[in-house]
Design a protein around this motif. Structure first.
Motif, PDB file in Angstrom:
ATOM      1  N   LEU A 295       0.870  -1.175   0.000  1.00 21.47           N
ATOM      2  CA  LEU A 295       0.000   0.000   0.000  1.00 21.47           C
ATOM      3  C   LEU A 295       0.902   1.218   0.000  1.00 21.47           C
ATOM      4  CD1 LEU A 295      -2.488  -1.222   2.752  1.00 21.47           C
ATOM      5  CD2 LEU A 295      -2.588  -1.621   0.287  1.00 21.47           C
TER       6      LEU A 295
ATOM      7  N   ARG B  42       1.214   5.230  -0.885  1.00 19.17           N
ATOM      8  CA  ARG B  42       0.631   6.540  -1.198  1.00 19.17           C
ATOM      9  C   ARG B  42       1.560   7.621  -0.633  1.00 19.17           C
ATOM     10  NH1 ARG B  42      -4.971   5.375  -1.690  1.00 19.17           N
ATOM     11  NH2 ARG B  42      -5.033   3.448  -2.909  1.00 19.17           N
TER      12      ARG B  42
ATOM     13  N   PHE C 184       1.933   9.071   2.134  1.00 25.14           N
ATOM     14  CA  PHE C 184       1.506   8.948   3.511  1.00 25.14           C
ATOM     15  C   PHE C 184       2.196   9.943   4.427  1.00 25.14           C
ATOM     16  CE2 PHE C 184       0.662   4.251   2.625  1.00 25.14           C
ATOM     17  CZ  PHE C 184      -0.686   4.485   2.420  1.00 25.14           C
TER      18      PHE C 184
ATOM     19  N   TYR D  33      -9.269  -7.027   5.869  1.00 22.64           N
ATOM     20  CA  TYR D  33      -9.061  -5.581   5.903  1.00 22.64           C
ATOM     21  C   TYR D  33      -7.927  -5.211   6.863  1.00 22.64           C
ATOM     22  CZ  TYR D  33     -13.783  -6.057   4.057  1.00 22.64           C
ATOM     23  OH  TYR D  33     -14.869  -6.446   3.319  1.00 22.64           O
TER      24      TYR D  33
ATOM     25  N   SER E  86      -5.528   1.539   9.809  1.00 26.55           N
ATOM     26  CA  SER E  86      -4.268   2.213  10.131  1.00 26.55           C
ATOM     27  C   SER E  86      -4.537   3.593  10.712  1.00 26.55           C
ATOM     28  CB  SER E  86      -3.393   2.325   8.873  1.00 26.55           C
ATOM     29  OG  SER E  86      -4.125   2.921   7.812  1.00 26.55           O
TER      30      SER E  86
ATOM     31  N   ARG F 155      -7.602   5.058   8.390  1.00 24.64           N
ATOM     32  CA  ARG F 155      -7.922   4.593   7.046  1.00 24.64           C
ATOM     33  C   ARG F 155      -8.166   3.089   7.033  1.00 24.64           C
ATOM     34  NH1 ARG F 155      -4.575   8.591   3.029  1.00 24.64           N
ATOM     35  NH2 ARG F 155      -4.204  10.239   4.548  1.00 24.64           N
TER      36      ARG F 155
ATOM     37  N   TRP G  96      -8.475  -0.358   4.646  1.00 24.32           N
ATOM     38  CA  TRP G  96      -7.947  -0.865   3.389  1.00 24.32           C
ATOM     39  C   TRP G  96      -8.473  -2.268   3.107  1.00 24.32           C
ATOM     40  CZ3 TRP G  96      -4.577   2.686   1.190  1.00 24.32           C
ATOM     41  CH2 TRP G  96      -4.061   3.648   2.060  1.00 24.32           C
TER      42      TRP G  96
ATOM     43  N   GLU H  85      -8.072   1.842  -0.756  1.00 27.50           N
ATOM     44  CA  GLU H  85      -8.481   2.515   0.477  1.00 27.50           C
ATOM     45  C   GLU H  85     -10.003   2.641   0.469  1.00 27.50           C
ATOM     46  OE1 GLU H  85      -8.234   6.961   2.306  1.00 27.50           O
ATOM     47  OE2 GLU H  85      -6.347   6.140   1.548  1.00 27.50           O
TER      48      GLU H  85
ATOM     49  N   ASN I 290     -12.140   3.637   3.108  1.00 28.60           N
ATOM     50  CA  ASN I 290     -12.773   4.712   3.864  1.00 28.60           C
ATOM     51  C   ASN I 290     -11.745   5.436   4.714  1.00 28.60           C
ATOM     52  OD1 ASN I 290     -14.795   6.368   4.803  1.00 28.60           O
ATOM     53  ND2 ASN I 290     -15.807   4.817   6.055  1.00 28.60           N
ATOM     54  N   GLN I 291     -12.043   6.695   5.043  1.00 27.34           N
ATOM     55  CA  GLN I 291     -11.288   7.454   6.017  1.00 27.34           C
ATOM     56  C   GLN I 291     -12.215   7.822   7.163  1.00 27.34           C
ATOM     57  OE1 GLN I 291      -8.765  10.733   4.944  1.00 27.34           O
ATOM     58  NE2 GLN I 291      -8.213   9.858   2.959  1.00 27.34           N
TER      59      GLN I 291
END
Length: 208
Positions: free
Chosen positions: A4, A6, A8, A22, A25, A33, A35, A42, A44-45
């Motif tokens: 993963l 990004r 970050f 899932y 984090s 977040r 995953w 991703e 949801n936040q």
């Protein structure tokens, strides 16, 4: 298997869901977040903390997430909706860790205020304050029997607590370094300690 990747901010904690599908984090940028492991997407936040999120953990049934933060609060989240179900307030400083009991009925937390606290999930009430450490408590963990808690502190001690009596069962100390993280084996007869001098120790217990 999968990466993963990004742009970050600092990642403070990660945890697998009970079904292994899932990852949750916690980040220094105040976000949580979710995953999907197989796709790397991703999902949801979760937004609600006003400070860095130090710890995140799925509930035993996978339906909730508990998080702790630099904002001195603990949040309980609904995984499906991403909404805050409950917020726990009581610590006077940053909350380093918050974790579910194995039966999913309670949350145990530890803080820079040197305390360990136990909360009722259903009512949101603070049930117990365990005081015995003389410096920041970095990590805590329930034993599988739900009757014992282990905590580690920058006072260079590891303490085992009886939940019902709120008394210390045993103190492990004598190290020049302090323990940053602890965990308990599934059968409850071993503990693993991670020290700030990059050493790891495994201890066998005569009881569980």
């Amino acid at each position: 298997i999968i990466k993963l990747q990004r742009d970050f901010n600092k990642i403070c904690d990660v945890d697998f869901s009970p079904n292994g599908r899932y990852i949750v984090s916690g980040f220094k940028d105040k976000t949580i977040r979710l995953w999907d492991i197989h796709s790397g997407i991703e999902m949801n936040q979760l937004l609600g903390h006003s400070g860095s999120v130090f710890s995140t953990q799925f509930s035993p049934d996978g339906k909730m997430i508990v998080s702790s933060s630099n904002d001195k609060t603990i949040n309980l989240w609904n995984v499906e909706s991403g909404e805050i179900l409950r917020q726990f307030k009581g610590h006077s400083s940053r909350v380093m860790r918050a974790k579910f009991s194995p039966d999913g009925k309670f949350i145990v937390s530890c803080s820079f205020d040197n305390t360990v606290r136990i909360w009722n999930i259903e009512t949101g009430i603070e049930l117990k304050i365990l005081e015995g450490h003389t410096n920041c408590v970095d990590d805590i963990q329930y034993f599988p029997n739900c009757r014992t808690i282990i905590s580690c502190s920058r006072d260079r001690t590891v303490q085992l607590w009886d939940v019902e009596s709120e008394k210390i069962i045993q103190i492990l100390n004598g190290n020049s370094a302090y323990v940053r993280c602890v965990d308990v084996s599934q059968n409850g007869n071993k503990i693993i300690l991670g020290y700030n001098d990059c050493k790891i120790q495994i201890w066998g217990l005569l009881y569980s």
